[in-house]
Design a protein around this motif. Sequence first.
Motif, PDB file in Angstrom:
ATOM      1  N   SER A  70       7.120   2.489   1.142  1.00  8.20           N
ATOM      2  CA  SER A  70       6.525   3.483   0.231  1.00  8.20           C
ATOM      3  C   SER A  70       7.575   4.140  -0.670  1.00  8.20           C
ATOM      4  O   SER A  70       7.267   4.574  -1.781  1.00  8.20           O
ATOM      5  N   GLN A  98       3.033   9.255   2.644  1.00  7.96           N
ATOM      6  CA  GLN A  98       3.370   8.062   1.858  1.00  7.96           C
ATOM      7  C   GLN A  98       2.806   8.169   0.436  1.00  7.96           C
ATOM      8  O   GLN A  98       3.446   7.763  -0.535  1.00  7.96           O
ATOM      9  N   VAL A 144      -1.172  -1.325   0.741  1.00  4.88           N
ATOM     10  CA  VAL A 144      -1.362  -0.946   2.149  1.00  4.88           C
ATOM     11  C   VAL A 144      -0.359  -1.696   3.031  1.00  4.88           C
ATOM     12  O   VAL A 144       0.317  -1.096   3.877  1.00  4.88           O
ATOM     13  N   VAL A 186      -2.952   4.509   4.848  1.00  5.38           N
ATOM     14  CA  VAL A 186      -1.759   5.021   4.157  1.00  5.38           C
ATOM     15  C   VAL A 186      -1.763   6.534   4.345  1.00  5.38           C
ATOM     16  O   VAL A 186      -2.780   7.195   4.127  1.00  5.38           O
ATOM     17  N   CYS A 230       3.226  -0.480   2.440  1.00  2.00           N
ATOM     18  CA  CYS A 230       3.415   0.848   3.059  1.00  2.00           C
ATOM     19  C   CYS A 230       3.615   0.684   4.562  1.00  2.00           C
ATOM     20  O   CYS A 230       4.501   1.311   5.153  1.00  2.00           O
TER      21      CYS A 230
END
Length: 324
Positions: free
Chosen positions: A257, A307, A249, A303, A252
């Motif tokens: 990502s 992604q 997380v 997210v 990202c």
Amino acid sequence: MAALVETVRGPLEVKLLGPTLMHEHIFVLSTEIQQNYPQTWGDEEARVNDAVTRLNELQAAGVTSLVDLTVLGLGRSISRIARVAEQTNLNIIVATGLYTYNDLPQFFQYRRPRRSIHGEDVLTSFFVDDITKGIANTTVKAAILKCATDVQGMTPDVERVIRAVARAHHATGVPISTHTHAASRSGLDQQRILLEEGVDLNKVIIGHCGDTTDLTYLRILMEHGSTIGMDRFGIESILSFEDRIETVVRLCAEGYSEKMVLSHDAACHNDWLEDDVIRRTGSNWNYLHITKDVIPALRQRGVTEAQIGTMMVDNPLRLLSRVR
Ligand SMILES: [Zn+2]
């Protein structure tokens, strides 16, 4: 001409890969133990059928391709994998390379590369043949290279494997995927040797990065160009589900990502471990954990769908597209 990737059933248009698990195994076996103590393997038909069932379940959950990183040292048997692949529509991609944490098997000890600059290591020629000709007299070709480093660090034989993998990469253009010991930051040693061999680190996946919350280490690996494998979801004895999710997380959110892939490093059968050990390792250590638990948890924490698509579809597609 459409770009192709080799699968067990033959070449596939790379854009058809779809959601892909980049680091799994079908069978991890101690081949010599199995040959001499066949009771450790059990019934061939039952094992093959069990694998087919699990792979079909994975496909039903929305994953269309899986990379089986089982190489020398992990009990690769291509004829058996081909039998499994015939019975499932899931695309299976196989690897070549060698898995050791310290020494090479005796076979290779007496077959060292000649000391001249052009002396080719038998390891390199084995790997190149697996990629260009087919594995073990079959038409099945490897589409990715694998090497390993663990707590023992860069031993002379581990370094020999990495250099042989780098040379096979140059000869064939297929990507490289690694095993590391994240706690000792061994991905950095791998990147150093690969760079010395002139490898573009954008074609390298540093594996088992999901085993750590050391964000500094992970950012450095990615800034050097590599994709990192958040590839042991379900092994909660090393790092908890929460910590594994939180790491993805955060990265990202920082815009990484495009440099991560998600996988489990699971197997249908792994004879290293007794069944009760696998249960303790984590009841979620199976092919379905990502679709069932991981992706929903990532979504819940912000997210985005884009992604998730990047990590599950676009990055595997990019990595498995040959550079030439
Ligand atoms: Zn693995």
